[in-house]
Design a protein around this motif. Structure first.
Motif, PDB file in Angstrom:
ATOM      1  N   ALA A  15       2.509  -9.672  17.646  1.00 28.64           N
ATOM      2  CA  ALA A  15       1.265 -10.156  18.251  1.00 28.64           C
ATOM      3  C   ALA A  15       1.450 -10.394  19.749  1.00 28.64           C
ATOM      4  N   ALA A  16       2.569 -10.991  20.126  1.00 29.54           N
ATOM      5  CA  ALA A  16       2.808 -11.296  21.541  1.00 29.54           C
ATOM      6  C   ALA A  16       2.802 -10.019  22.377  1.00 29.54           C
ATOM      7  N   ARG A  17       3.429  -8.974  21.837  1.00 36.23           N
ATOM      8  CA  ARG A  17       3.491  -7.711  22.552  1.00 36.23           C
ATOM      9  C   ARG A  17       2.124  -7.036  22.560  1.00 36.23           C
ATOM     10  N   GLY A  18       1.493  -7.030  21.385  1.00 38.25           N
ATOM     11  CA  GLY A  18       0.227  -6.330  21.235  1.00 38.25           C
ATOM     12  C   GLY A  18      -0.901  -6.954  22.045  1.00 38.25           C
ATOM     13  N   ILE A  19      -0.746  -8.232  22.345  1.00 39.12           N
ATOM     14  CA  ILE A  19      -1.769  -8.982  23.051  1.00 39.12           C
ATOM     15  C   ILE A  19      -1.645  -8.775  24.561  1.00 39.12           C
ATOM     16  N   GLY A  20      -0.490  -8.251  24.991  1.00 38.27           N
ATOM     17  CA  GLY A  20      -0.316  -7.932  26.400  1.00 38.27           C
ATOM     18  C   GLY A  20       0.609  -8.854  27.166  1.00 38.27           C
TER      19      GLY A  20
END
Lengths: 240, 207
Positions: free
Chosen positions: B110-115
């Protein structure tokens, strides 16, 4: 993935449907560059995503996953505020937006703002997950089996509210699922995938009326049988 | 016990010195162990080798290591701090690597996917979520270092080791106890303090 090529109209709800391992999640993750395709391009609004800096691209793209992935050490409000904060919105605007979003996904801001993810049910967690994804008003929302882990009843209401929310926001949604029923409920258009290939891309009506091949015909036929069985069982249940 | 009570002022100063040695060593040890631990967590293949190496260092008798290091650092606090920092590596690196590996995948995804950038992912998500296990490692290291720091008495580094060392030399049990009892209490107190911290961190990061 092989020879997968199709256009998604802005503002539409497109479901990527197929068995697990067919490449639908991988395809989804090429849109926000979590996966880089070996060849070929993905364009959003006419721009090749490969030309956009990954973090900037992802901040402008909503992303919801089955495991939700709410940050356990942050409150609901802090979770929702992550992207606006990365984008340096001012505090007041973030606070207002957070409350608006909680209302939008059906959670009372006063009650939920300061709770931690562990204090929420699975359905409530995914509502917050959706709020976090759309916090910075993304043009495109990517959803990877978002309701796969919630129970059937909660899933229904989440699906209904999802439709309501994205219609209000006019977001383009790309939604991955292996659940035919879910695809039919949500989709403007369905892309059926199998073994890394795109079998058919059409509206649900077209697909039910004129399936491109036997596999798709069977996929929906089995489902139709199930639905008939469901109706029958309900009818019998009511009589006895 | 009369020795301890009549020398309480001295014991107090030595206790503070002891804490100073341990804190300085821990600060240095952490600065080295954090990058090593991150490396070990990211590159599982290299981690076995690295931990093997640090384990070998850990197995050297501390007194022998101190004797060697005195040749390079001279007498005083420096060689003791070096010994302590070396000993802490094995415990800290192993724990930091384990802590980072235990962070739930979904939250990283999630942290990566959220930017979030890789740096933001690390400081805002990965490190806070890894903190309970890391604090556990810090606790073990601190308790061990409080014990080993008593070696300071041999090389003029000060600390409670002074009393233990001189007491042994003079066969004066009370003086030895006046060094070892506060050292033991210090270790118990540090253990309790870190346990409390660990509990808070665990409660804050539970899924």
């Amino acid at each position: 993935m092989d020879g997968v090529s199709f256009d998604i109209p802005a503002g539409s709800f497109t479901v990527l449907l197929g068995p697990s391992g067919c490449g639908k999640s991988t395809l989804l993750r090429t849109v926000n560059r979590l996966v880089t395709p070996g060849s070929g391009t993905v364009t959003v609004g006419g721009r090749d995503v490969a030309s956009i800096e990954p973090t900037a691209l992802r901040r402008a793209t909503g992303y919801v996953i089955q495991a939700v992935g709410l940050f356990a050490h942050m409150t609901v409000a802090q979770n929702i505020a992550v992207v606006p904060e990365l984008l340096h919105w001012d505090r007041e605007r973030i606070a207002r937006r957070t409350d608006d979003l909680l209302e939008l996904v059906g959670l009372d801001p006063l009650r939920y703002r300061s709770r931690f993810p562990r204090e929420l049910s699975g359905g409530e967690q995914q509502r917050v997950g959706v709020a976090r994804a759309i916090a910075a008003e993304p043009q495109v929302l990517l959803m990877d089996e978002p309701f796969g882990a919630v129970d059937a009843i909660a899933r229904r209401s989440l699906q209904d509210e999802m439709l309501r929310i994205v219609r209000t926001l006019q977001t383009t949604v790309l939604f991955v699922t292996h659940d035919v029923e879910e695809a039919l409920r949500l989709a403007d258009r369905i892309a059926v995938m199998r073994d890394g290939k795109l079998l058919q891309y059409a509206t649900p009506e077209e697909m039910l009326g004129a399936p491109a091949n036997a596999y798709i015909a069977q996929l929906f036929a089995v489902n139709a049988d199930l639905r008939r069985y469901d109706t029958l069982r309900n009818a019998l249940g009511q009589e006895t | 016990m009369s020795y301890l009570f009549s020398h309480w002022r001295l014991i107090g100063v030595l206790t503070l010195q002891h804490l100073g040695l341990v804190s300085a060593a821990l600060a240095i040890a952490l600065a080295i162990a954090l990058p090593l631990g991150i490396f070990a967590a990211r590159v599982p293949r290299a981690s076995a080798l690295l931990l093997g190496l640090l384990g070998a260092l850990y197995a050297i008798p501390s007194l022998a290591l101190l004797a060697v290091l005195v040749r390079y650092f001279g007498l005083g606090a420096a060689p003791v701090i070096a010994v302590l920092a070396t000993y802490a590596q094995f415990i800290l690196v192993r724990n930091i690597a384990a802590a980072l590996r235990a962070v739930p995948r979904a939250q990283l995804d999630a942290a990566r996917g959220i930017g979030m950038s890789s740096r933001q992912q690390f400081w805002r998500v990965e490190l806070p979520l890894a903190s309970p296990i890391m604090i556990g490692g810090l606790r073990l290291a601190t308790v061990a270092l409080i014990a080993i720091a008593a070696l300071g008495g041999y090389v003029g580094a000060g600390g409670l080791g002074n009393e233990i060392f001189f007491g042994l030399q003079r066969r004066y049990l009370e003086q030895t106890l006046a060094g070892s009892i506060p050292a033991a209490l210090l270790a118990i107190a540090a253990d309790a303090a870190f346990r409390a911290l660990e509990r808070v961190a665990t409660r804050r990061t539970a899924g």
